[in-house]
Scaffold this active site. Structure first.
Site, PDB file in Angstrom:
ATOM      1  CD  GLN A  16      -3.576  -4.772   6.192  1.00  0.00           C
ATOM      2  OE1 GLN A  16      -3.390  -3.827   5.440  1.00  0.00           O
ATOM      3  NE2 GLN A  16      -4.248  -5.840   5.825  1.00  0.00           N
TER       4      GLN A  16
ATOM      5  CG  ASP B  41     -10.173  -0.771   4.158  1.00  0.00           C
ATOM      6  OD1 ASP B  41      -9.791  -1.046   3.010  1.00  0.00           O
ATOM      7  OD2 ASP B  41      -9.521  -1.029   5.185  1.00  0.00           O
TER       8      ASP B  41
ATOM      9  CE  LYS C  60      -3.805  -2.581   1.859  1.00  0.00           C
ATOM     10  NZ  LYS C  60      -4.506  -3.158   2.995  1.00  0.00           N
TER      11      LYS C  60
END
Ligand code: NAP
Length: 283
Positions: free
Chosen positions: A96, A119, A52
């Protein structure tokens, strides 16, 4: 014999477009930033976070990494999320997953400002996706839609089967196919006659997490087959949920693993971060 859907090429095009827009914003004094939070030492999570960060660099997005120790408490992580919610240089916040067991993932997701929830896991964003009025789409299903679009195949009126009903892949995937007027069936571990249902699919999306789960006898001749699965074989090699070699012979289009859905997920994260930053110019 199938045509291979090249996730690396499609994702590179998405990232190139994002980069152009990010640089145009920069030229007008608006920086774009993504905060990536990792807790503990999960090696897979470390690989994802590094990828990322690399994608941020490629798109001229500022990335801010927060690596916290395994023993971090829920309160400490909530405090960090709150700080990032109030930090104007941070447009997107990505925590995460998975998190260590002492931290409630739902509490953390709920604490992220929906405007920075790149997300699209927050209940507010999930609800917006249900009604079709969303700011962000969850990265993996959105990436799958881009891959389907890249084939030129339209979803409208097609029989679509999604195997898997998780909150992050299966359910939103089904919703996005429905938004494009597919006739959608969601399968899961209690589904009866799974093979027969899959065989009806014009578009088959596998998000199970089991190597070689989808075999050629479950696939209709000429179907578009999208493999979301990311599994490790005993020799450590990455593979999907689809028995690639035999399904390749039957499908019209197929995604490989690696090089299919995986790169798209990260590209869509970059796109969502850009979308989040655009909020600053609208305010
Ligand atoms: P998950 O939460 O474990 O969900 C798996 C789903 O598969 C569940 O809904 C489960 O049904 C269903 N399932 C399990 N065994 C089945 C069976 N025998 N028959 C039918 N359905 C069955 O996994 P996930 O997070 O959705 O991820 C799925 C896969 O995608 C994993 O391999 C993951 O690593 C991969 N993934 C890839 C990306 C990417 O960027 N490429 C992103 C996210 C995930 P129940 O609900 O009934 O248990």
């Amino acid at each position: 014999m199938a045509k291979i859907i090249d996730g690396k090429a499609v994702s590179a095009a998405v990232k190139e477009d994002v980069k152009k827009e990010v640089e145009a914003l920069k030229a007008n004094g608006v920086e774009v930033g993504l905060a990536v939070v990792i807790v503990g030492n999960n090696p897979a999570s470390r690989v994802y976070v590094n990828n990322k960060k690399k994608a941020c660099e490629a798109c001229s997005i500022n990335s801010y990494e927060y690596a916290l120790p395994e023993e971090t408490t829920e309160e400490e992580l909530l405090n960090l999320v709150e700080k990032l919610n109030n930090d104007d240089s941070v447009d997107g916040i990505l925590v995460q997953l998975p998190l260590p067991s002492q931290i409630d993932e739902h509490a953390i997701i709920a604490a992220i400002s929906p405007e920075k929830d790149v997300d699209a896991f927050h209940a507010e964003n999930v609800g917006k996706i249900m009604i079709g009025e969303y700011n962000f789409l969850p990265c993996t299903p959105a990436g799958v839609m881009e891959l389907i679009h890249s084939t030129g195949v339209t979803v409208e009126g097609k029989d679509c089967v999604v195997i898997g009903r998780s909150n992050i892949v299966g359910k939103p995937m089904a919703m996005l196919l429905l938004h494009e007027s597919g006739t959608v069936t969601i399968c899961h571990s209690r589904t009866k006659n799974l093979a027969d249902i899959c065989k009806r699919a014009d578009i088959l999306v596998a998000a199970v997490g089991k190597a070689d789960f989808v075999t050629a006898d479950m696939v209709k001749e000429g179907a578009v087959v999208i493999d979301v699965g990311m599994n490790r074989r005993e020799d450590g090699k990455l593979c999907g949920d689809v028995k690639y070699d035999e399904v390749f012979e039957k499908a019209s289009y197929i995604t490989p693993v690696p090089g299919g859905v995986g790169p798209m997920t990260i590209a869509m994260l970059m796109k969502n971060t850009l979308t989040a930053a655009k909020r600053k110019i609208k305010e």
